[in-house]
Design a protein around this motif. Structure first.
Motif, short mmCIF file in Angstrom:
data_model
loop_
_atom_site.label_atom_id
_atom_site.label_comp_id
_atom_site.label_asym_id
_atom_site.label_seq_id
_atom_site.Cartn_x
_atom_site.Cartn_y
_atom_site.Cartn_z
N UNK A 88 0.84 -1.20 0.00
CA UNK A 88 0.00 0.00 0.00
C UNK A 88 0.88 1.25 0.00
N UNK A 89 1.97 1.20 0.76
CA UNK A 89 2.88 2.35 0.82
C UNK A 89 3.43 2.67 -0.56
N UNK A 90 3.85 1.64 -1.29
CA UNK A 90 4.40 1.93 -2.63
C UNK A 90 3.29 2.32 -3.60
N UNK A 91 2.08 1.78 -3.41
CA UNK A 91 0.97 2.14 -4.30
C UNK A 91 0.61 3.62 -4.20
N UNK A 92 0.86 4.22 -3.04
CA UNK A 92 0.59 5.65 -2.92
C UNK A 92 1.43 6.43 -3.90
N UNK A 93 2.57 5.83 -4.29
CA UNK A 93 3.48 6.48 -5.23
C UNK A 93 3.25 5.94 -6.63
N UNK A 94 2.22 5.13 -6.81
CA UNK A 94 1.92 4.43 -8.07
C UNK A 94 3.06 3.50 -8.45
N UNK A 95 3.69 2.91 -7.44
CA UNK A 95 4.75 1.94 -7.70
C UNK A 95 4.18 0.58 -7.31
N UNK A 96 4.33 -0.37 -8.21
CA UNK A 96 3.72 -1.68 -7.99
C UNK A 96 4.78 -2.67 -7.54
N UNK A 97 4.87 -2.84 -6.24
CA UNK A 97 5.80 -3.83 -5.70
C UNK A 97 5.11 -5.17 -5.63
N UNK A 98 5.39 -6.02 -6.63
CA UNK A 98 4.77 -7.36 -6.67
C UNK A 98 5.66 -8.33 -5.92
N UNK A 99 6.78 -7.84 -5.41
CA UNK A 99 7.78 -8.74 -4.87
C UNK A 99 7.76 -8.89 -3.37
N UNK A 100 6.64 -8.57 -2.71
CA UNK A 100 6.71 -8.63 -1.25
C UNK A 100 6.87 -10.07 -0.77
N UNK A 101 6.43 -11.04 -1.56
CA UNK A 101 6.66 -12.44 -1.18
C UNK A 101 8.16 -12.73 -1.06
N UNK A 102 8.91 -12.28 -2.04
CA UNK A 102 10.35 -12.49 -2.02
C UNK A 102 11.01 -11.75 -0.87
N UNK A 103 10.57 -10.51 -0.63
CA UNK A 103 11.15 -9.71 0.46
C UNK A 103 10.82 -10.34 1.81
N UNK A 104 9.59 -10.87 1.90
CA UNK A 104 9.15 -11.58 3.11
C UNK A 104 10.06 -12.79 3.36
N UNK A 105 10.28 -13.58 2.30
CA UNK A 105 11.13 -14.77 2.43
C UNK A 105 12.56 -14.39 2.78
N UNK A 106 13.07 -13.32 2.16
CA UNK A 106 14.45 -12.95 2.44
C UNK A 106 14.60 -12.45 3.87
N UNK A 107 13.56 -11.79 4.39
CA UNK A 107 13.58 -11.37 5.78
C UNK A 107 13.69 -12.60 6.69
N UNK A 108 12.86 -13.59 6.40
CA UNK A 108 12.88 -14.81 7.20
C UNK A 108 14.22 -15.53 7.06
N UNK A 109 14.73 -15.54 5.84
CA UNK A 109 16.01 -16.21 5.56
C UNK A 109 17.13 -15.61 6.40
N UNK A 110 17.20 -14.28 6.37
CA UNK A 110 18.26 -13.61 7.14
C UNK A 110 18.05 -13.84 8.63
N UNK A 111 16.79 -13.85 9.05
CA UNK A 111 16.50 -14.04 10.47
C UNK A 111 16.89 -15.45 10.93
N UNK A 112 16.67 -16.44 10.07
CA UNK A 112 17.07 -17.81 10.41
C UNK A 112 18.58 -17.89 10.55
N UNK A 113 19.27 -17.24 9.62
CA UNK A 113 20.72 -17.26 9.68
C UNK A 113 21.21 -16.74 11.01
#
Lengths: 364, 508
Positions: A80-105
């Motif tokens: 929603x934050x990026x949509x306010x700027x008319x930017x379409x972030x379709x990659x939140x799944x990947x960012x979500x996974x990378x957050x978890x990945x780094x956290x597991x490490x």
């Protein structure tokens, strides 16, 4: 030949009308789904009753919806934050996974007190989520590369990286389940008075309220909205558009990444990373943000609604309803909401009876 | 009876309202065969609404339309075109990546379902021969000039058999030469027995091209008269309902230099040198008009002064401060307003509210914000004040700015920029596309800034306007200042020669 009514575009759409049309759309979608279920000779009323019972019948149901909603809301707030700027972030799944990945490490390799570990994991997960969108952000801001494609494609890279870690370099060799990493030991405390919901539930709520305030009453929020409205005009007014685009995109990645860490340390049974760690939370989050029209109050409502449908679907599966029928209902309701949103921009007006009368004499 | 045979279209008692606002009130219009009939009126007078009804885009609330003496009612543009009425809109409806031949056949019921490019081109050539208008049928639309694109639109309508052609402000987008070419085409069409409805608010043009003129005001029919013998002054009075004083007071002031450009070089967006060592000074309390055929560096000049474009070399200073390489923001903070050439694309965000657009230049001020926060109450007050002072007609300040009429968008931007212009106002084509009253208002606002000691740099490709408004005129040609005229030296002929690059016109 001519209809007595026609649609005319409204000049102004107020939020109240838009909201009530969306809600009516959702209800219409549920009714239509019920009719479809009737056609397959199931009793929609009973299924609805069972769904409501699954959700509201017990504390477990309500908690289940809350657990489900945390990752969806985190992704949705970022989008929603990026949509306010008319930017379409379709990659939140990947960012979500990378957050978890780094956290597991960090969470499985560092030997520090748990409270400190939680803080470190939250930090590293946010950084990893932001890092995962860094290239799309720079490419978009400085060379105009379409962010939809870059962010979408990076989802697959993130998923492969997670699979590799789960099956390869971080695989938990002691466990029977061979396709996951070790579980993190530092977990978030439960929400006071609840059994399965962690205190992470307050994070998306705090963020939504914060951004609601930012866009309602701050200069930064106004600048982001103007960039979304017309980047040239924003530049004309002396706003540093490129820098803002990069900052906002990194922030959306960080929020999704933090969402991954909250899931890892907060959700029941999700303390290890595996291929199924993200249940398409990014996609659901995107749908929620789009349905809410990038309004942050709307994100909370739509996020809880979608999570409840998700949860009811899981409960109905145990009652023998096919997962495809559940997806079907899901789709029909979303279409209903989208139609409602469009309808809110029009109004029905009566065509003048005198002009209808002259129609008859037309092609004489 | 004899007269009605000569009538191509007769509209009687047409009324139409939008959301309770009466746009047309019992309007009559008679179009003769073989005439150019001008529809004249201010923005909002009902010209476009009336033509849209004739062309089947809107349906009238009341009244009848007779085509060749038979009563007709249209539910769609294709029904209107079947009856022989076609319209060319102000904004073209062509598909830019497709060829001219493809565009001509697009959506026509006569186009076969399976067809080769070769056949399309051949059939397009046939159409052009029949109608007597030429455009390369294999060219892609985006490669064409605006004038040629307009010709494709006209061809497309005529190819469907239109006998009555409605042109909605056809010259608004054209250069002077293209407009002349269009007039030749129009004369040829009416000589062939067709009827052309010419919508405009440019008075000289209307008198030149039309046989008869119908004036509308506030949705009502004012008069229909022969064009012969009409004067611009008289038509302006009929359109606006008031006598306009179209003069600007000039005086020689000896103010201090506000804007100083020394030997400025700059490139355009394609990387080609557009400013070629420009030296200019604008003083406090004067309007310096830039005359020139568009594309000779005027746009780049306005952009380097306001910080939207980098210079290659040279220096620019404003009120003694060197602003070479400065940002738009730092320059604006010196008290510089900029009415940009592309108002909709650069000056405002159409999807954002009137209010958000109104504060675009002021939201950082201490009046509207404290620290990082915007003061919501003050923002609303400010927007309301700006809307009232700029005479912007809008239903609400929360409405998307892009849904206001073009004239009102222009008023909003012009007022907003005038408000920050304490020292310098850069106005690029400030009245382009505006009707008579709105033009007068914007011009008065610029003069008012000047009288308060502001320096004004005004760019316009309308030489009449430059001569009316300016205290001094600089002529630009191929990125150079060819000469600067004081008001006492103004000479249309010499300025015109310089605009064409002939140095004999230069002032002594």
């Amino acid at each position: 030949m001519s209809l007595p009514f026609r649609f005319a575009r409204r000049l102004e759409v107020n939020n109240k009308r838009s909201t009530s049309y969306r809600i009516s759309g959702a209800i219409a979608g549920l009714v239509a789904s019920g009719l479809l279920l009737l056609l397959t000779s199931r009793n929609p009323i009973r299924l609805l009753g069972q769904s409501l019972d699954a959700i509201f019948g017990s504390q477990r149901g309500i908690e289940g919806v809350m657990v489900q909603s945390i990752p969806i809301l985190m992704c949705a707030i970022g989008v929603a934050l990026s949509l306010r700027m008319k930017i379409w972030n379709i990659g939140s799944d990947g960012q979500f996974l990378m957050g978890a990945f780094a956290a597991v490490g960090v969470g499985t390799k560092l030997d520090v007190p748990h409270w400190l570990l939680i803080i470190l994991m939250a930090l590293i997960a946010s950084i990893a989520g932001a890092a995962w969108i860094l290239i799309p952000a720079l490419a978009r801001a400085y060379w105009g590369v379409n962010e939809i494609i870059t962010t979408l494609l990076l989802n697959f890279v993130a998923l492969q990286l997670v699979l590799w870690s789960a099956l390869g370099f971080w695989r938990d060799k002691k466990s029977q389940v061979t396709q996951s990493t070790e579980a993190v030991q530092a977990v978030l405390p439960r929400f006071p008075g609840l059994d399965s919901v962690s205190i992470s539930f307050i994070v998306p709520i705090v963020l939504a309220v914060l951004f609601w305030f930012v866009f309602r009453s701050t200069r930064v929020g106004y600048e982001i909205d103007m960039i979304g409205g017309n980047a040239n005009a924003a530049e004309f007014a002396g706003i540093n558009v490129k820098r803002r685009i990069v900052t906002v995109m990194l922030l959306t990645g960080a929020i999704a990444g933090l969402g991954g860490m909250l899931q890892l340390t907060g959700a029941p049974g999700a303390q290890a990373l595996s291929g199924g760690f993200s249940n398409r939370f990014g996609l659901s989050g995107f749908i929620v943000a789009a349905l809410a029209g990038a309004s942050f109050a709307g994100v909370l409502v739509a996020g809880l609604f979608i999570s409840a449908m998700f949860y009811a679907g899981i409960a109905l599966q145990t009652k023998g309803l096919s997962v495809y029928i559940i997806f079907g209902i899901y789709g029909v309701v979303l279409v209903g909401i989208a139609v409602g949103e469009t309808m809110a921009r029009f109004r029905l007006t009566r065509t003048d009876p005198t002009s209808a009368a002259t129609t008859t004499g037309a092609s004489a | 009876m004899g007269e009605s045979i000569n009538l191509a279209v007769e509209a009687k008692g047409i009324s139409k309202s939008f959301g309770g606002v009466l746009a047309l009130d019992n309007v009559n219009l008679e179009l003769r065969k073989g005439e150019v009939h001008a529809l004249l009126g201010e923005n909002g007078a009902g010209k476009t609404t009336l033509s849209n009804i004739l062309a089947g885009l809107y349906r009238a609330d009341g009244g009848t339309v007779l085509v060749d003496g038979a009563e007709r009612e249209f539910h769609s543009p294709s029904q209107a075109i079947e009856a022989g009425i076609g319209m060319v809109h102000q904004h073209f409806r062509l598909v830019p990546p497709m060829t001219v031949a493809e565009n001509l056949h697009l959506g026509s019921p006569d186009t076969p379902a399976i067809v080769s490019q070769k056949k399309l081109v051949a059939s397009a050539r046939r159409m052009m021969d029949e109608i007597g208008l030429e455009v390369d049928p294999t060219a892609r639309v985006w490669q064409l000039s605006v004038g040629e694109q307009q010709r494709v639109e006209i061809l497309r309508v005529l190819a469907r058999g239109a006998k009555v052609l409605i042109l909605d402000e056809p010259t608004a987008v054209l250069t002077a030469q293209e407009a002349k070419d269009l007039f030749v085409v129009i004369r040829r069409l009416v000589a062939g027995g067709r009827t052309v409805v010419f919508i405009s608010h440019k008075l000289n043009e209307v008198i030149e091209i039309s046989d008869r003129i119908t004036v509308l005001r506030g949705g009502k029919h004012v008069v229909t008269r022969d064009a012969a013998g009409a004067t611009p002054r008289e038509l302006a009075r009929l359109m606006t309902g008031e006598e306009l004083d179209n003069s600007v007071e000039h005086r020689t002031v000896d103010g201090s230099v506000v804007l100083d450009l020394i030997d400025v070089f700059a490139r355009n967006h394609r990387g080609i040198e557009a400013l070629h060592g420009v030296n200019l000074q604008v003083r406090s309390g004067e309007i310096l008009g830039i005359a020139g055929v568009s594309g000779n560096g005027q746009t780049e000049l306005s952009e380097v002064v306001t910080g939207l474009r980098r210079t290659q070399s040279g220096s620019i200073s404003i009120a003694g401060t060197d602003v070479t390489g400065g940002t738009t923001r730092s320059i604006a903070e010196l008290g510089v307003g900029h009415i940009p050439e592309d108002r909709i694309g650069v000056g405002m965000a159409g999807s954002a509210s009137v209010k958000d657009n109104a504060i675009l230049r002021h939201y950082r001020s201490s009046e509207l914000s404290s620290g990082t926060r915007l003061k919501r109450g003050s923002v609303i007050d400010f927007a309301k004040r700006l809307v009232a002072a700029g005479r912007v007609q809008t239903r609400s300040i929360n409405m998307p700015a892009g849904q206001m009429s073009g004239g009102n968008q222009q008023r909003l931007v012009a007022k907003r920029e005038s408000m920050i212009a304490d020292r310098l106002l850069v106005a690029a084509h400030p009245t382009r596309g505006l009707d008579v009253l709105a033009t007068k208002e914007v011009q008065s606002a610029i003069v008012e800034r000047r009288d308060n000691g502001c320096a004004v740099l005004m760019i316009s490709d309308d030489l009449d306007e430059v001569m009316l408004m300016s205290d001094r005129i600089a002529v630009m040609y191929e990125g150079r200042v060819m000469g600067i005229f004081d008001r006492s030296q103004f000479d249309r002929e010499r300025i015109g020669m310089l605009m064409g690059g002939q140095v004999e016109g230069a002032p002594s």
